[in-house]
Motif scaffolding. Sequence first.
Motif, PDB file in Angstrom:
ATOM      1  N   MET A  84       0.869  -0.942  -0.090  1.00  0.00           N
ATOM      2  CA  MET A  84      -0.221  -0.090   0.035  1.00  0.00           C
ATOM      3  C   MET A  84       0.880   1.223  -0.107  1.00  0.00           C
ATOM      4  SD  MET A  84      -3.221   0.990   0.296  1.00  0.00           S
ATOM      5  CE  MET A  84      -4.313   2.117   1.104  1.00  0.00           C
ATOM      6  N   THR A  85       1.796   1.380   0.606  1.00  0.00           N
ATOM      7  CA  THR A  85       2.712   2.623   0.985  1.00  0.00           C
ATOM      8  C   THR A  85       3.564   2.693  -0.182  1.00  0.00           C
ATOM      9  OG1 THR A  85       2.903   2.134   3.190  1.00  0.00           O
ATOM     10  CG2 THR A  85       4.500   3.545   2.398  1.00  0.00           C
ATOM     11  N   LYS A  86       4.028   1.489  -0.994  1.00  0.00           N
ATOM     12  CA  LYS A  86       4.753   1.441  -2.382  1.00  0.00           C
ATOM     13  C   LYS A  86       3.703   2.246  -3.180  1.00  0.00           C
ATOM     14  CE  LYS A  86       7.427  -1.179  -5.502  1.00  0.00           C
ATOM     15  NZ  LYS A  86       7.638  -2.526  -6.139  1.00  0.00           N
ATOM     16  N   GLN A  87       2.381   1.924  -3.556  1.00  0.00           N
ATOM     17  CA  GLN A  87       1.372   2.712  -4.522  1.00  0.00           C
ATOM     18  C   GLN A  87       1.474   3.937  -3.923  1.00  0.00           C
ATOM     19  OE1 GLN A  87      -1.570   0.082  -3.305  1.00  0.00           O
ATOM     20  NE2 GLN A  87      -1.725  -1.133  -5.237  1.00  0.00           N
ATOM     21  N   PHE A  88       1.327   4.426  -3.019  1.00  0.00           N
ATOM     22  CA  PHE A  88       1.244   5.976  -2.356  1.00  0.00           C
ATOM     23  C   PHE A  88       2.595   6.671  -2.984  1.00  0.00           C
ATOM     24  CE2 PHE A  88      -2.239   4.704   0.586  1.00  0.00           C
ATOM     25  CZ  PHE A  88      -3.122   5.760   0.146  1.00  0.00           C
ATOM     26  N   ARG A  89       3.730   6.003  -2.642  1.00  0.00           N
ATOM     27  CA  ARG A  89       5.039   6.527  -3.177  1.00  0.00           C
ATOM     28  C   ARG A  89       5.014   6.966  -4.567  1.00  0.00           C
ATOM     29  NH1 ARG A  89       8.933   3.030  -0.794  1.00  0.00           N
ATOM     30  NH2 ARG A  89       8.026   3.726   1.099  1.00  0.00           N
ATOM     31  N   ASN A  90       4.550   5.885  -5.237  1.00  0.00           N
ATOM     32  CA  ASN A  90       4.698   5.973  -6.851  1.00  0.00           C
ATOM     33  C   ASN A  90       3.585   7.103  -7.427  1.00  0.00           C
ATOM     34  OD1 ASN A  90       6.439   3.785  -7.345  1.00  0.00           O
ATOM     35  ND2 ASN A  90       5.250   2.364  -7.346  1.00  0.00           N
ATOM     36  N   ILE A  91       2.551   6.842  -6.769  1.00  0.00           N
ATOM     37  CA  ILE A  91       1.466   8.047  -7.314  1.00  0.00           C
ATOM     38  C   ILE A  91       1.984   9.320  -6.797  1.00  0.00           C
ATOM     39  CG2 ILE A  91      -0.508   9.331  -6.417  1.00  0.00           C
ATOM     40  CD1 ILE A  91      -1.745   6.468  -5.846  1.00  0.00           C
ATOM     41  N   HIS A  92       2.894   9.293  -5.772  1.00  0.00           N
ATOM     42  CA  HIS A  92       3.203  10.566  -5.295  1.00  0.00           C
ATOM     43  C   HIS A  92       4.511  10.999  -6.052  1.00  0.00           C
ATOM     44  CE1 HIS A  92       4.021  13.845  -2.032  1.00  0.00           C
ATOM     45  NE2 HIS A  92       5.552  13.714  -2.532  1.00  0.00           N
ATOM     46  N   ILE A  93       5.426  10.369  -6.502  1.00  0.00           N
ATOM     47  CA  ILE A  93       6.717  10.630  -7.397  1.00  0.00           C
ATOM     48  C   ILE A  93       6.122  10.711  -8.749  1.00  0.00           C
ATOM     49  CG2 ILE A  93       8.493   9.521  -8.555  1.00  0.00           C
ATOM     50  CD1 ILE A  93       8.991   7.566  -5.857  1.00  0.00           C
ATOM     51  N   TYR A  94       5.277   9.995  -9.442  1.00  0.00           N
ATOM     52  CA  TYR A  94       4.899  10.264 -10.811  1.00  0.00           C
ATOM     53  C   TYR A  94       4.038  11.472 -11.025  1.00  0.00           C
ATOM     54  CZ  TYR A  94       7.814   6.050 -11.672  1.00  0.00           C
ATOM     55  OH  TYR A  94       8.851   5.329 -11.597  1.00  0.00           O
ATOM     56  N   LEU A  95       3.235  11.797 -10.238  1.00  0.00           N
ATOM     57  CA  LEU A  95       2.238  13.067 -10.279  1.00  0.00           C
ATOM     58  C   LEU A  95       3.203  14.046 -10.161  1.00  0.00           C
ATOM     59  CD1 LEU A  95      -1.046  11.846  -8.746  1.00  0.00           C
ATOM     60  CD2 LEU A  95      -0.603  12.407 -11.076  1.00  0.00           C
ATOM     61  N   SER A  96       3.938  14.235  -9.048  1.00  0.00           N
ATOM     62  CA  SER A  96       4.815  15.283  -8.832  1.00  0.00           C
ATOM     63  C   SER A  96       5.814  15.666 -10.179  1.00  0.00           C
ATOM     64  CB  SER A  96       5.442  15.152  -7.485  1.00  0.00           C
ATOM     65  OG  SER A  96       6.540  14.099  -7.682  1.00  0.00           O
ATOM     66  N   LEU A  97       6.318  14.721 -10.469  1.00  0.00           N
ATOM     67  CA  LEU A  97       7.230  14.743 -11.507  1.00  0.00           C
ATOM     68  C   LEU A  97       6.593  15.544 -12.856  1.00  0.00           C
ATOM     69  CD1 LEU A  97       9.684  11.660 -11.418  1.00  0.00           C
ATOM     70  CD2 LEU A  97       9.999  13.981 -10.836  1.00  0.00           C
ATOM     71  N   PHE A  98       5.340  14.776 -13.151  1.00  0.00           N
ATOM     72  CA  PHE A  98       4.433  15.113 -14.313  1.00  0.00           C
ATOM     73  C   PHE A  98       3.965  16.651 -14.189  1.00  0.00           C
ATOM     74  CE2 PHE A  98       0.484  16.002 -16.608  1.00  0.00           C
ATOM     75  CZ  PHE A  98       0.789  15.734 -17.751  1.00  0.00           C
ATOM     76  N   PHE A  99       3.665  16.973 -12.892  1.00  0.00           N
ATOM     77  CA  PHE A  99       3.321  18.521 -12.949  1.00  0.00           C
ATOM     78  C   PHE A  99       4.147  19.338 -12.308  1.00  0.00           C
ATOM     79  CE2 PHE A  99      -0.912  16.566 -12.749  1.00  0.00           C
ATOM     80  CZ  PHE A  99      -1.497  17.131 -13.582  1.00  0.00           C
ATOM     81  N   LEU A 100       5.499  18.819 -12.284  1.00  0.00           N
ATOM     82  CA  LEU A 100       6.462  19.952 -11.835  1.00  0.00           C
ATOM     83  C   LEU A 100       6.573  21.348 -12.724  1.00  0.00           C
ATOM     84  CD1 LEU A 100       8.951  20.444  -9.900  1.00  0.00           C
ATOM     85  CD2 LEU A 100      10.349  19.167 -11.399  1.00  0.00           C
ATOM     86  N   PRO A 101       6.504  21.437 -13.928  1.00  0.00           N
ATOM     87  CA  PRO A 101       6.595  22.366 -14.757  1.00  0.00           C
ATOM     88  C   PRO A 101       5.283  23.401 -14.253  1.00  0.00           C
ATOM     89  CG  PRO A 101       7.107  20.567 -16.200  1.00  0.00           C
ATOM     90  CD  PRO A 101       6.654  19.965 -14.904  1.00  0.00           C
ATOM     91  N   LEU A 102       4.327  22.825 -14.189  1.00  0.00           N
ATOM     92  CA  LEU A 102       2.970  23.745 -13.896  1.00  0.00           C
ATOM     93  C   LEU A 102       3.254  24.153 -12.446  1.00  0.00           C
ATOM     94  CD1 LEU A 102       0.551  24.401 -15.398  1.00  0.00           C
ATOM     95  CD2 LEU A 102      -0.550  22.518 -14.378  1.00  0.00           C
ATOM     96  N   ALA A 103       3.699  23.240 -11.544  1.00  0.00           N
ATOM     97  CA  ALA A 103       3.964  23.888 -10.182  1.00  0.00           C
ATOM     98  C   ALA A 103       4.998  25.244 -10.055  1.00  0.00           C
ATOM     99  CB  ALA A 103       4.578  22.863  -9.426  1.00  0.00           C
ATOM    100  N   LEU A 104       6.000  24.946 -10.856  1.00  0.00           N
ATOM    101  CA  LEU A 104       6.915  26.078 -10.717  1.00  0.00           C
ATOM    102  C   LEU A 104       6.248  27.453 -11.443  1.00  0.00           C
ATOM    103  CD1 LEU A 104      10.023  24.124 -11.888  1.00  0.00           C
ATOM    104  CD2 LEU A 104       9.413  24.977  -9.543  1.00  0.00           C
ATOM    105  N   MET A 105       5.518  27.141 -12.549  1.00  0.00           N
ATOM    106  CA  MET A 105       4.897  28.105 -13.228  1.00  0.00           C
ATOM    107  C   MET A 105       3.843  28.913 -12.279  1.00  0.00           C
ATOM    108  SD  MET A 105       1.983  29.354 -15.627  1.00  0.00           S
ATOM    109  CE  MET A 105       0.992  28.452 -14.759  1.00  0.00           C
TER     110      MET A 105
END
Length: 183
Positions: free
Chosen positions: A1-22
Amino acid sequence: MTKQFRNIHIYLSLFFLPLALMYALSGILYIAGINQDFGATKQTYTLVQNIEKGQEVQALVEYLKSTQLKVPSNLEAKMNSKSGALEIGGVHYSASIKQNADSTWSVTTMERSLIGDMIMLHKAKAKWYFDILAIGFGLTLILLYISGLMITLFNIKKNRGIQIFTILAGIIISVIVGALSVC
């Protein structure tokens, strides 16, 4: 379960990083007093011509072409509620026409800078495509915080007291500062 949360956390944060910075940069600039017209190139011309009602956009486009000014790609006219001018174009580049008191016409062109475009995107004043991405980003922030809490609270039990204290301090300070700011 924790591994799934970690993967969700990692990949969503990487995808939206440019938008977050903007969003972070444009929000900081806007709060600091820089608005969407920062760095914009705005030019106003006087048109002396008799224009029939309903022909303003056609006269505007003809004027832009005859003076070799850029014609916006979107020719759908809308009334600018602030200036009272009839406007064509988009967020980045627009042209407008407004009748003056002396029966002449003011033609104004405006081209926004990158910062101005970013602030307009931040304020959801552009086309709806970006709004969908922005809503996705907002939902992602919720998921990132939930997954981050799950990872932290369930995996790192060593500092549980400090973690809970930090969350409560954040809530209390946010509520107090928010309440003081709106009074």
